[in-house]
Design a protein around this motif. Structure first.
Motif, PDB file in Angstrom:
ATOM      1  N   GLY A   1      -8.604  -6.905  -9.172  1.00  0.00           N
ATOM      2  CA  GLY A   1      -8.726  -8.553  -9.052  1.00  0.00           C
ATOM      3  C   GLY A   1      -7.694  -8.918  -8.557  1.00  0.00           C
ATOM      4  O   GLY A   1      -7.097 -10.149  -9.439  1.00  0.00           O
ATOM      5  N   ILE A   2      -6.396  -8.097  -8.288  1.00  0.00           N
ATOM      6  CA  ILE A   2      -5.347  -9.373  -8.228  1.00  0.00           C
ATOM      7  C   ILE A   2      -5.018 -10.066  -6.869  1.00  0.00           C
ATOM      8  O   ILE A   2      -5.361  -8.897  -5.859  1.00  0.00           O
ATOM      9  N   PRO A   3      -4.240 -10.584  -6.978  1.00  0.00           N
ATOM     10  CA  PRO A   3      -3.348 -11.267  -5.703  1.00  0.00           C
ATOM     11  C   PRO A   3      -2.320 -10.143  -4.538  1.00  0.00           C
ATOM     12  O   PRO A   3      -2.474  -9.266  -5.353  1.00  0.00           O
ATOM     13  N   GLY A   4      -3.333 -10.113  -3.307  1.00  0.00           N
ATOM     14  CA  GLY A   4      -2.229  -9.201  -2.577  1.00  0.00           C
ATOM     15  C   GLY A   4      -3.107  -7.542  -2.590  1.00  0.00           C
ATOM     16  O   GLY A   4      -2.164  -6.609  -2.021  1.00  0.00           O
ATOM     17  N   GLU A   5      -4.201  -7.950  -2.907  1.00  0.00           N
ATOM     18  CA  GLU A   5      -4.721  -6.397  -2.852  1.00  0.00           C
ATOM     19  C   GLU A   5      -5.142  -5.833  -1.585  1.00  0.00           C
ATOM     20  O   GLU A   5      -5.905  -4.650  -1.374  1.00  0.00           O
ATOM     21  N   ASN A   6      -5.484  -6.691  -0.976  1.00  0.00           N
ATOM     22  CA  ASN A   6      -5.873  -6.586   0.583  1.00  0.00           C
ATOM     23  C   ASN A   6      -4.679  -6.419   1.432  1.00  0.00           C
ATOM     24  O   ASN A   6      -5.475  -6.521   3.035  1.00  0.00           O
ATOM     25  N   LEU A   7      -3.549  -7.289   0.892  1.00  0.00           N
ATOM     26  CA  LEU A   7      -2.477  -6.506   1.924  1.00  0.00           C
ATOM     27  C   LEU A   7      -2.477  -4.852   2.987  1.00  0.00           C
ATOM     28  O   LEU A   7      -3.016  -3.827   2.176  1.00  0.00           O
ATOM     29  N   SER A   8      -2.144  -5.278   3.756  1.00  0.00           N
ATOM     30  CA  SER A   8      -1.844  -3.426   4.495  1.00  0.00           C
ATOM     31  C   SER A   8      -0.528  -3.324   3.135  1.00  0.00           C
ATOM     32  O   SER A   8       0.403  -3.415   3.541  1.00  0.00           O
ATOM     33  N   GLY A   9      -0.872  -1.546   3.528  1.00  0.00           N
ATOM     34  CA  GLY A   9      -0.772  -0.763   2.478  1.00  0.00           C
ATOM     35  C   GLY A   9      -0.511   0.009   1.263  1.00  0.00           C
ATOM     36  O   GLY A   9      -0.580   0.859   0.641  1.00  0.00           O
ATOM     37  N   VAL A  10      -2.261  -1.218   0.654  1.00  0.00           N
ATOM     38  CA  VAL A  10      -2.950  -1.027  -0.406  1.00  0.00           C
ATOM     39  C   VAL A  10      -4.098  -0.145   0.174  1.00  0.00           C
ATOM     40  O   VAL A  10      -5.114  -1.119   0.931  1.00  0.00           O
ATOM     41  N   TYR A  11      -4.514   0.638  -0.655  1.00  0.00           N
ATOM     42  CA  TYR A  11      -5.634   1.578  -0.304  1.00  0.00           C
ATOM     43  C   TYR A  11      -6.544   1.521  -1.299  1.00  0.00           C
ATOM     44  O   TYR A  11      -5.767   1.554  -2.814  1.00  0.00           O
TER      45      TYR A  11
END
Length: 482
Positions: A127-137
């Motif tokens: 539930g934080i900004p950027g958690e859907n960026l590539s490199g986050v799993y």
């Protein structure tokens, strides 16, 4: 065996002599919760028949897809589950998705009792900004990837960075750190999937931080897993002595597992190299352990920071926290200060989450469980639950075993007390089979699974591994002629 919670199993031998129809019990999910529930019912009721339904063609749930590949001894429970599945009063039906291929209401028409044991199929989000960026799993997807869970087979995690950050201080976080840093020759002897082994062979990751929002006294590791990580060949622990100074006094009266765990952390953090060890030797030892891992405490993720093009993770901003309260109930409260850490790989290991299966089944979305009392689903007679969907995604296999025996005991009591009416016979799989047939669904039997199993073991043998998992369900079905 004594019943759970001190209740002795009830005697059911009278069913064998009476002409009452055999109670038919259906279990949804073939992980530890499902199999232990089935095992207990079969053992303590001489007439009951149990059918186990599973959405994948292959059984065993998290024993197959969650346990780390380098922990084969934990998978030995599969032998007991196989004995249960081979019982003449038990049947396994894989490749059947309950809630889609057949509804819970339809199962209730076909069985005297239905037990939902389908586990936690999702992960908690940050539930934080950027958690859907590539490199986050999510940890769940990453573990599924190296363990051959079909839905995660195309994950292709980017391992081209030097620093990985895992959010979470539990055994799953340790598993992931260990897999990322283990020497390849150790992993090659396990049942890790071929494609993940190839990806790890090219990995540039040499530093892994495990970050938690609370302190050293709240980590959820077990001592065996922590010791294994500390002793991992070619990787050295980097623990900040300041995090552990003065903890000896605090843990004097702590429960033994917590005390031993903390003592191991203190010893590792504060250990001084022996006086005799020359600087040259120290430097050589340092060079021999090119990889490192460490624990960071009292940090809560605020934002995953993007690269200049806004596509990939380049780091994470964390709020520094202070603890209010003591022990396991201590709460992490933000101090207002923040810190940024560079990392190209972020793995979120903050827990799994159960999902509602069917609109007909009550579900507590807040807690992610089916509301129940001793496994009896609230307000739905004849419906039960066991495992993570019953109590939340915590605990090890033994916890799930006791919990499942407890639910099975509720089923047995309800059979004996007449809460479940077995005077009318139920068709069981006979009724379900025609429903599945009409919907174009072909179930996979346990002997079908044994063919898949044999093929995996044969492929593994050729590669010097215990097995080479087949990760594509279509390939599994082709193999058994479906």
């Amino acid at each position: 065996m004594a019943g759970v919670g001190g209740r002795a199993p009830l005697g059911f031998k009278r069913w064998l002599s009476s002409s009452a129809p055999a109670p038919r019990v259906c279990v949804v999910g073939s992980g530890p919760a499902g199999f232990y529930t089935a095992q207990h019912v079969l053992k303590h009721h001489g007439g009951a028949r149990v059918d186990i339904y599973e959405k994948l063609p292959v059984p065993f749930g998290l024993v197959r897809f969650g346990v780390a590949p380098d922990h084969p001894e934990v998978k030995n429970v599969i032998n007991a589950f196989t004995q249960t599945a081979r019982s003449e009063r038990c049947a396994y039906y894989g490749n059947v998705t309950v809630g889609r291929d057949v509804t819970v209401a339809e199962l209730q028409q076909a069985y005297h009792a239905v037990v939902l044991s389908y586990g936690a199929e999702d992960n908690r989000v940050l539930g934080i900004p950027g958690e859907n960026l590539s490199g986050v799993y999510s940890a769940r997807a990453f573990v599924g990837w190296y363990n051959g869970l079909p839905e995660n087979r195309d994950l292709k995690p980017d391992l081209s960075c030097e620093t990985a950050l895992i959010l979470g201080h539990g055994n799953v976080a340790l598993d992931i750190a260990r897999i990322l840093l283990s020497p390849l020759h150790l992993l090659r002897k396990t049942d890790i999937t071929d494609s993940s082994l190839a990806a790890l062979a090219c990995s540039k990751v040499k530093r892994v931080w495990l970050v938690g929002r609370r302190g050293p006294l709240q980590v959820a590791f077990t001592i065996k897993e922590l010791r294994e990580m500390i002793n991992l060949p070619g990787a050295r622990p980097v623990l900040n002595p300041a995090d552990f100074t003065g903890l000896e006094n605090t843990i004097k009266d702590a429960p033994r597992p917590r005390k031993r765990l903390t003592e191991l952390l203190i010893k590792t953090a504060l250990e001084k190299p022996g006086e005799k060890m020359m600087e040259a030797q120290a430097a050589a030892a340092q060079a021999a352990a090119p990889r490192e891992w460490g624990l960071k405490f009292q940090r809560s993720p605020q934002e995953v920071l993007p690269t200049a093009d806004g596509r990939r993770a380049r780091g994470i901003r964390m709020a520094l926290t202070r603890l209010e309260g003591l022990g396991d109930s201590a709460k992490a409260v933000p101090t207002g200060d923040t810190e940024e850490l560079e990392c190209g790989l972020v793995l979120s290991s903050i827990g799994y989450r159960s999902l509602p299966l069917d609109p007909a089944v009550p579900f507590d979305t807040q807690r992610g469980v089916i509301p129940n009392s001793s496994g009896r689903v609230e307000g739905v007679p004849g419906l039960y639950c066991s495992g993570w969907v019953k109590r939340g995604p915590t605990g090890v296999i033994i916890t799930t075993m006791n919990d499942s025996f407890d639910t099975a005991q509720s089923v047995l009591e309800d059979l004996q007390l007449g809460v479940l009416d077995v005077s009318t016979s139920r068709e069981g799989f006979g009724a379900v089979e025609s429903i599945l047939h009409s919907r174009g669904v072909r179930p996979v039997s346990f002997s079908d699974w044994e063919k898949i199993d044999a093929a995996e073991v044969a492929r593994g043998k050729a590669a010097g591994k215990p097995r080479e998992k087949i990760v594509d369900p279509q390939e599994m079905l082709r193999l058994i002629g479906h």
